[in-house]
Write a protein that holds these residues in place. Structure first.
Motif, mmCIF file in Angstrom:
data_model
loop_
_atom_site.group_PDB
_atom_site.id
_atom_site.type_symbol
_atom_site.label_atom_id
_atom_site.label_comp_id
_atom_site.label_asym_id
_atom_site.label_seq_id
_atom_site.Cartn_x
_atom_site.Cartn_y
_atom_site.Cartn_z
ATOM 1 N N GLU A 37 73.569 -10.628 41.609
ATOM 2 C CA GLU A 37 75.017 -10.890 41.788
ATOM 3 C C GLU A 37 75.819 -9.553 41.573
ATOM 4 O O GLU A 37 76.577 -9.066 42.468
ATOM 5 N N GLY A 88 82.298 -14.639 33.635
ATOM 6 C CA GLY A 88 81.398 -15.472 34.215
ATOM 7 C C GLY A 88 81.148 -15.393 35.792
ATOM 8 O O GLY A 88 80.626 -16.022 36.477
ATOM 9 N N GLU A 89 82.097 -14.254 36.198
ATOM 10 C CA GLU A 89 81.879 -14.140 37.630
ATOM 11 C C GLU A 89 80.548 -13.469 38.326
ATOM 12 O O GLU A 89 80.182 -13.685 39.280
ATOM 13 N N LEU A 90 79.944 -12.462 37.278
ATOM 14 C CA LEU A 90 78.712 -11.954 37.575
ATOM 15 C C LEU A 90 77.680 -12.796 36.459
ATOM 16 O O LEU A 90 77.767 -12.566 35.384
ATOM 17 N N GLN A 91 76.485 -13.235 37.253
ATOM 18 C CA GLN A 91 75.442 -13.952 36.404
ATOM 19 C C GLN A 91 74.321 -13.016 36.067
ATOM 20 O O GLN A 91 73.747 -13.290 35.048
ATOM 21 N N ASN A 92 73.778 -12.387 36.956
ATOM 22 C CA ASN A 92 72.521 -11.704 36.775
ATOM 23 C C ASN A 92 72.758 -10.406 37.820
ATOM 24 O O ASN A 92 73.624 -10.092 38.310
ATOM 25 N N ARG A 97 72.064 -7.621 25.303
ATOM 26 C CA ARG A 97 71.526 -8.282 26.328
ATOM 27 C C ARG A 97 71.347 -7.222 27.507
ATOM 28 O O ARG A 97 70.889 -7.540 28.353
ATOM 29 N N ARG A 118 80.979 -9.767 34.122
ATOM 30 C CA ARG A 118 80.054 -10.578 33.577
ATOM 31 C C ARG A 118 80.534 -11.614 32.327
ATOM 32 O O ARG A 118 80.396 -12.541 32.144
ATOM 33 N N ASP A 119 81.346 -10.741 31.497
ATOM 34 C CA ASP A 119 81.905 -11.644 30.470
ATOM 35 C C ASP A 119 82.944 -13.012 30.946
ATOM 36 O O ASP A 119 82.997 -13.806 30.145
#
Length: 70
Positions: free
Chosen positions: A56, A49-53, A14, A46-47
């Motif tokens: 962010e 869910g705090e950062l999506q892209n 990813r 990211r894992d």
């Protein structure tokens, strides 16, 4: 062991949200271990869910500007 390898493969596929170059340019720090620490923190966020892209992640990275480097 296979589960760990599978997770590593998934993360590699990813790609990173931010790069070491992003960290150096935005935080104005020199290359070194701190870069890896910041990149790891970004992946943990990211894992969770705090950062999506990438946008962010860059915003989060900019939020670190006022914090002292360890």
């Amino acid at each position: 062991l296979l589960a760990l390898q599978s997770e590593i493969d998934a993360r590699t596929a990813r790609g990173r949200l931010i790069t070491g170059r992003d960290v150096i340019e935005i935080l104005g720090c020199a290359p070194g271990p701190y870069i890896g620490t910041v990149l790891s923190q970004a992946e943990e966020r990211r894992d969770s869910g705090e950062l999506q892209n990438r946008a962010e992640a860059l915003e989060w990275l900019r939020s670190l500007i006022d914090r002292p480097l360890p």
